[in-house]
Design a protein around this motif. Sequence first.
Motif, PDB file in Angstrom:
ATOM      1  N   ILE A   1      -7.464   1.003   4.020  1.00 29.62           N
ATOM      2  CA  ILE A   1      -6.555   2.008   3.456  1.00 29.62           C
ATOM      3  C   ILE A   1      -6.826   2.219   1.974  1.00 29.62           C
ATOM      4  O   ILE A   1      -6.817   3.351   1.490  1.00 29.62           O
ATOM      5  CB  ILE A   1      -5.081   1.610   3.702  1.00 29.62           C
ATOM      6  CG1 ILE A   1      -4.774   1.680   5.191  1.00 29.62           C
ATOM      7  CG2 ILE A   1      -4.126   2.503   2.912  1.00 29.62           C
ATOM      8  CD1 ILE A   1      -4.955   3.047   5.836  1.00 29.62           C
ATOM      9  N   GLU A   2      -7.083   1.160   1.251  1.00 30.95           N
ATOM     10  CA  GLU A   2      -7.350   1.287  -0.185  1.00 30.95           C
ATOM     11  C   GLU A   2      -8.537   2.221  -0.444  1.00 30.95           C
ATOM     12  O   GLU A   2      -8.535   2.985  -1.398  1.00 30.95           O
ATOM     13  CB  GLU A   2      -7.607  -0.100  -0.792  1.00 30.95           C
ATOM     14  CG  GLU A   2      -7.702  -0.114  -2.291  1.00 30.95           C
ATOM     15  CD  GLU A   2      -6.416   0.314  -3.002  1.00 30.95           C
ATOM     16  OE1 GLU A   2      -6.532   0.896  -4.103  1.00 30.95           O
ATOM     17  OE2 GLU A   2      -5.312   0.080  -2.469  1.00 30.95           O
TER      18      GLU A   2
ATOM     19  N   LEU B   1       0.811  -1.227   0.000  1.00 31.56           N
ATOM     20  CA  LEU B   1       0.000   0.000   0.000  1.00 31.56           C
ATOM     21  C   LEU B   1       0.846   1.278   0.000  1.00 31.56           C
ATOM     22  O   LEU B   1       0.311   2.371   0.120  1.00 31.56           O
ATOM     23  CB  LEU B   1      -0.929   0.001   1.226  1.00 31.56           C
ATOM     24  CG  LEU B   1      -2.031  -1.045   1.211  1.00 31.56           C
ATOM     25  CD1 LEU B   1      -2.685  -1.147   2.582  1.00 31.56           C
ATOM     26  CD2 LEU B   1      -3.060  -0.720   0.141  1.00 31.56           C
TER      27      LEU B   1
ATOM     28  N   LEU C   1      -0.184   6.408   5.728  1.00 34.04           N
ATOM     29  CA  LEU C   1      -0.364   6.554   4.290  1.00 34.04           C
ATOM     30  C   LEU C   1       0.088   7.944   3.875  1.00 34.04           C
ATOM     31  O   LEU C   1      -0.601   8.936   4.153  1.00 34.04           O
ATOM     32  CB  LEU C   1      -1.827   6.335   3.905  1.00 34.04           C
ATOM     33  CG  LEU C   1      -2.157   6.488   2.423  1.00 34.04           C
ATOM     34  CD1 LEU C   1      -1.397   5.459   1.581  1.00 34.04           C
ATOM     35  CD2 LEU C   1      -3.660   6.351   2.201  1.00 34.04           C
TER      36      LEU C   1
ATOM     37  N   ARG D   1      -7.237   5.920  -0.159  1.00 38.94           N
ATOM     38  CA  ARG D   1      -6.090   6.343  -0.958  1.00 38.94           C
ATOM     39  C   ARG D   1      -6.529   7.327  -2.026  1.00 38.94           C
ATOM     40  O   ARG D   1      -7.551   7.117  -2.680  1.00 38.94           O
ATOM     41  CB  ARG D   1      -5.441   5.146  -1.646  1.00 38.94           C
ATOM     42  CG  ARG D   1      -4.598   4.320  -0.700  1.00 38.94           C
ATOM     43  CD  ARG D   1      -4.026   3.131  -1.396  1.00 38.94           C
ATOM     44  NE  ARG D   1      -3.096   3.566  -2.412  1.00 38.94           N
ATOM     45  CZ  ARG D   1      -2.145   2.809  -2.896  1.00 38.94           C
ATOM     46  NH1 ARG D   1      -2.013   1.576  -2.498  1.00 38.94           N
ATOM     47  NH2 ARG D   1      -1.322   3.255  -3.809  1.00 38.94           N
TER      48      ARG D   1
END
Length: 192
Positions: A182-183, A127, A146, A186
């Motif tokens: 998290i995806e 990621l 992130l 993003r």
Amino acid sequence: MISILKHFGAAQTRLLLAQSPRTPMIRSCTAIVFTLLSGLFLAQGALAQLVDKRVTALNPLDRQYMDVQRQSLNELTLRYYGARCCRSQSELDYLQRLLDDGHVRLDQTRELQAMGVALGDLLASELEMQWVVYEDIKGRSRALRLGETENYLFPVTMIARRFEGGDRTPVEEIYQQAYEAIESVRPPLPFQ
């Protein structure tokens, strides 16, 4: 008011004040001031929780500790399964097998957290996240961040807390939930 105090005793003065036509207004004003001050202190406390965090790079001791955890996990997977762990998602099965086969027990917090470091390394590489130190009023944690966003994962304890609490969610599912969390936040790549 001064003349009242001269003519009456203290007990009688309190009685006169209690019966004053301004008493309800004074009580209302006091209640309003108290409410406003309480709200201000509560808001300040909530704001302090949001603001009172610090994110820094891993220091050399953090890196060394995490390297030791990685090494101890690799020793376990080499001993029991003849392979190192966890450079790809397919190798997450080793973590699950360590739990299922009883090679890592409920009371082995250090080993459970080493498994979380391995899980975090895999999430970080897939990621494009970075290991950081996240400090807030609850304490200090190693986390994945992130980019420069406020999106964090805390993989070191993802397996340990669940397992120690009796939750037997499969490691692959823990990985997938963290990946999807998290995806979903993003930022999109340009020209997609």
